[in-house]
Design a protein around this motif. Structure first.
Motif, short mmCIF file in Angstrom:
data_model
loop_
_atom_site.label_atom_id
_atom_site.label_comp_id
_atom_site.label_asym_id
_atom_site.label_seq_id
_atom_site.Cartn_x
_atom_site.Cartn_y
_atom_site.Cartn_z
N GLY A 1 0.83 -0.96 -0.13
CA GLY A 1 -0.42 0.25 -0.09
C GLY A 1 1.19 1.55 -0.08
O GLY A 1 0.60 2.48 -0.64
N GLN A 2 2.14 1.42 0.59
CA GLN A 2 3.10 2.90 1.15
C GLN A 2 3.38 2.42 -0.41
O GLN A 2 3.49 3.50 -1.07
CB GLN A 2 4.00 2.28 1.68
CG GLN A 2 3.80 2.12 2.98
CD GLN A 2 4.63 1.94 4.40
OE1 GLN A 2 5.70 1.87 3.90
NE2 GLN A 2 4.07 1.86 5.22
N CYS B 1 1.68 6.95 -6.17
CA CYS B 1 0.38 7.82 -7.16
C CYS B 1 0.85 9.09 -6.77
O CYS B 1 0.36 10.28 -7.66
CB CYS B 1 -0.91 7.51 -6.21
SG CYS B 1 -1.86 5.33 -6.80
N LYS C 1 1.48 3.76 -2.87
CA LYS C 1 0.96 5.64 -2.82
C LYS C 1 1.76 6.43 -2.85
O LYS C 1 1.42 7.40 -3.77
CB LYS C 1 0.73 5.53 -0.58
CG LYS C 1 0.45 6.85 -0.23
CD LYS C 1 0.04 6.99 0.91
CE LYS C 1 -0.47 8.40 1.62
NZ LYS C 1 -0.64 8.08 2.94
#
Length: 843
Positions: A765-766, A772, A769
């Motif tokens: 997820g990091q 993005c 992120k």
């Protein structure tokens, strides 16, 4: 050369006013004079001389016919034969004197069925046949040749013979003679009972029939090209009838084969001299106005130029004489499959008897099998087949059911491969799809009708046909599917009534469940150093767990691989698959079936033997927890985990396991059908947007299974379940279910994998992120350049009570630039700022 027909006088007489010539008698006058005076030998000599000299053919025909009938009237049948042939007699005139040959004179196209009439009425009917005028006076007035023989015997021997007592054989002949003779009894005298005249009557009757056989055979060979077609058919049929009555089977069979020659359709030529209509005792013609359309179509079929005989006329005589073998060959030669099978069926049922026909049931099957592939029909099955598609379907349906009652395998093979798709109706405008649907519906209706007929004949054929409809044809009918499941369950219970099979299956169940699982008591003996090892040593803990005994296969696979191949084994596999498919795809019918089967199992005390079947039934009648507990009591952990992980969508038996078991029992069709039913169920669940049958998600059902394992203290199964389904379980839920007394290493692998999975998900997820954020900055940079080139106008809202606005300017662009520069990490950004007054545009 002098013309023989021109007579020349040798003496002339001259008178005062006339000239007289003395002419010799003509050949016709001389022969007729000789016949009238009883000098038949002289007449024959004159005819022989005239033939040598080359007389007129028509005159010779006339004289030969006169001579033939003269000899015929004197019962000199052998001498009359050659004159009938040389005189080219109309065979109908000769046939009319033989009662057994008279049916050949009937037109079968106008009289399809025989009519029962009195003998007197039959004799009173006439048919006109043209003969020479002079021949008629020589034709005997008796109705039949038997009467002719009797009258001659009476005329020659009656005054000298007295009645005598006959033997049994002679009396039988005498009774037949008395029934056929039309001579009054008071004029018979002793010729009817005297042994000499009885023997003479038999000899003369034999000679008369030898005469008609020789005459018709010779005429059929010599005169066929000159006769009309109906005369050829009458002559050939009469000859076949003679062979039938004389039991000359080889000649009778040979008469079926000749093909009809090219016969001119012209009517028969009239005699040269003035003819007269001689009334012969023949059956009258009938009209075809009252015939049904089917009879007319069959009439048209039989009129095709394939045979020289009239088969329907001959068939009635063969039936009367019980000549079933020749009758079979007749219908085979004609190509009338329906009548051919009818005769063979009568032989099979015992209605008819003929030792010469070998294995009529096998012949029926060969004929019906040939109907399935008309292009492969050969002459040893049916000659000249002319069967429409509708007739073919009707024959296979009718006789396939009949044959299944006597030979299940053969009958079903016909029904399963012979009933193809019906012909479609005439297509109306825009009705192509409707016609296709109509054809399918009609086909299903026919199949249900066949199933109903098979149930009337026997249960075995009906069960196999039902199995073919559902499994082979893939018919989707919940009612039929329930009936198939009931049939398979009945076979299963029938197998359990055998003590040997019941003991074998009980031993299989006990052997499968006898393996002692690894419990907490056994694992508590592990040294504490191993139990308190740090988490960093999770690899060794994982290896310790994987070193456990390999997991057992599902019970169904175990049963198939260890049980000898037998009908009972296949019956159980069929029952399991049919129950599973029916309970999954049917709602109301499936629940009713499950209750009925469960009651039967409890009544028979087979809960331990049929553990897997009980679990399948519980999947329809009880909660998932009951199903999982039943499977755990059977120690079938693979099936239990598959049922829980799929949320019960596929039922208890996994499609892959069920298909593999069916293929192991050589039930490939069942394997394909079972997989298809399960896939259709899965698609239906997805379309309905439902998770499972019980309304519980897979995670909840896995928690139930985990609870079942922990309640039983089965640490090994718990470890395996946690290792295989870790992604579907949460650590807090698992920790709450594991007893505190269990060693930590029993779930260490699950904890390590779950934590690694959580850390991996967090890091993933990091990374996403950060990616993005970088993409957002890139987009911001590209948009900033565009905004810089275009500029911007910022207006401040005018407050109430103010005129013209504040007139101040805002330096928001500078602040925006600084923020962007800070984000980009660039301190030396040069931006040209345009100040725009609030009241107007700027430059």
């Amino acid at each position: 050369m002098r013309d023989a027909s021109c007579l020349r006088p040798s003496v002339l007489l001259f008178g005062q006013s006339s000239v007289h010539a003395l002419l010799p008698s003509t050949l016709a006058a001389q022969v007729e004079s000789s016949l009238e005076n009883g000098r038949i030998a002289d007449a024959q000599a004159l005819l022989d001389k005239a033939e040598i000299q080359g007389g007129q053919p028509e005159v010779l025909h006339y004289l030969h016919q006169c001579t033939a009938f003269k000899l015929f009237g004197q019962t000199r049948f052998r001498d009359a034969t050659q004159h009938f042939v040389k005189g080219a007699i109309d065979p109908r005139a000769l046939i009319s004197y033989f009662e057994e040959l008279r049916p050949a004179l009937c037109d079968e196209t106008l009289s399809p069925e025989p009519k029962q009439t009195d003998a007197d009425n039959t004799r009173s009917q006439f048919m006109e046949v043209e003969v020479y005028a002079g021949v008629q006076k020589y034709m005997p007035s008796e109705i039949s040749v038997d009467d002719l023989i009797a009258s001659n015997l009476v005329r020659n021997y009656s005054p000298y013979l007295r009645p005598q007592v006959l033997s049994e054989t002679d009396s039988a002949d005498n009774i037949q003679y008395a029934s056929t003779s039309s001579i009054p009894s008071n004029s018979v005298s002793g010729t009817r009972t005297h042994p000499a005249t009885v023997a003479m009557r038999v000899i003369l009757g034999t000679q008369a029939r030898e005469m008609v056989e020789a005459a018709l055979s010779a005429l059929l060979v010599e005169q066929t090209e000159l006769w009309a077609r109906d005369i050829v058919e009458i002559t050939a049929t009469a000859l076949a009838l003679h062979y039938a009555h004389s039991r000359n089977i080889p000649s009778l069979l040979a008469s079926f084969r000749p093909a009809l020659r090219s016969v001119s359709p012209r009517p028969p030529s009239r005699p040269p001299s003035r003819p007269t209509s001689s009334q012969l005792h023949l059956p009258p013609p009938e009209t075809s106005a009252g015939l049904s359309p089917s009879a007319r179509s069959s009439i048209h079929l039989l009129q095709q130029p394939t045979m020289t005989i009239r088969p329907r006329v001959l068939a009635r005589v063969l039936e009367t004489l019980n000549l079933w073998g020749p009758l079979i060959e007749l219908w085979r030669a004609v190509g009338d499959v329906g009548r051919l099978i009818n005769v063979l069926a009568g032989l099979v049922e015992g209605t008819y008897h003929d030792p010469s026909v070998s294995d009529p049931l096998d012949q029926m099957f060969a004929i019906l099998s040939s109907l399935q592939l008309p292009e492969r029909m050969v002459t040893d099955v049916v000659i000249a087949p002319a069967v429409s598609e509708a007739e073919r379907q009707a024959l296979i349906r009718k006789w396939g059911v009949w044959l299944a009652a006597r030979d299940v395998e053969r009958g079903l093979s016909l029904l399963m491969s012979g009933l193809s798709t019906r012909a479609q109706r005439p297509t109306i405008v825009g009705g192509r799809t409707k016609d296709k649907d109509w054809g399918k519906e009609q086909e299903k209706t026919d199949e249900l009708a066949v199933l109903a007929e098979l149930r009337k004949t026997g249960s075995t054929a009906a069960k196999k046909y039902l199995e073919w409809l559902i499994v082979g044809r893939g018919r989707e009918n919940s009612l039929l599917q329930c009936q198939l499941a009931e049939s398979c369950v009945e076979d299963l219970f029938g197998c359990l009534k055998d003590d040997t099979i019941a003991k074998l299956w009980r031993a299989k169940s006990t052997s499968y469940t006898s393996t002692t699982p690894t419990t907490s008591a056994s694992l508590s003996k592990v040294p504490s150093t191993q139990a308190t090892s740090p988490m960093s040593d999770s690899g060794s803990q994982l290896r310790r767990t994987t070193n456990a005994p390999p997991q057992r296969p599902p019970f169904l696979s175990y049963f198939v691989s260890t049980t000898p191949d037998s009908p009972s084994k296949r019956a159980r596999i069929k029952a399991l698959l049919a129950l599973q498919a029916t309970l999954v795809s049917s709602e109301v019918e499936g629940e009713t079936l499950a209750k009925h089967v469960q009651e039967c199992i409890v009544r028979g005390g087979w809960e331990k033997v049929l553990g897997l079947e009980v679990a399948v039934l519980y999947s329809k009648l009880s909660e998932p927890s009951v199903v999982l507990r039943t499977l755990h009591s059977l120690r079938d952990s693979v099936t239990a985990e598959a049922y829980a992980s799929s949320a019960g969508v596929y039922g208890v038996i996994n499609p892959r396991v069920g298909a593999s078991a069916a293929e192991g029992c050589e039930l490939a069709d069942w394997a394909k059908w079972f997989v298809k039913v399960m896939e259709d169920r899965n698609l239906a669940v997805k379309r309905a947007k439902t998770t499972n049958l019980g309304g519980q998600p897979p995670s909840e059902m896995l928690k139930i299974l985990l609870q079942v394992y922990t309640e039983d203290g089965d640490i090994q199964q718990v470890s395996r379940l946690l290792s295989s389904q870790a992604q579907s379980l949460d650590i807090p839920d698992v920790i709450s279910l594991i007893p505190e007394s269990w060693p930590l290493h029993s779930i260490s692998s699950f904890l390590a994998r779950s934590l690694r999975r959580s850390v991996h998900a967090k890091h993933e997820g990091q990374i996403v992120k950060a990616i993005c954020a970088g993409q957002n900055l890139e987009v911001l940079q590209r948009s900033y350049i565009i905004l810089q080139d275009q500029g911007a106008i910022i207006e401040e809202a005018v407050e109430d009570g103010e005129e013209g606005g504040s007139g101040g300017s805002l330096d928001e662009k500078g602040e925006f630039v600084e923020k962007v520069a800070t984000q980009l990490g660039q301190r030396d950004v040069h931006v040209h700022v345009m100040d725009i007054e609030a009241g107007g545009g700027g430059g």
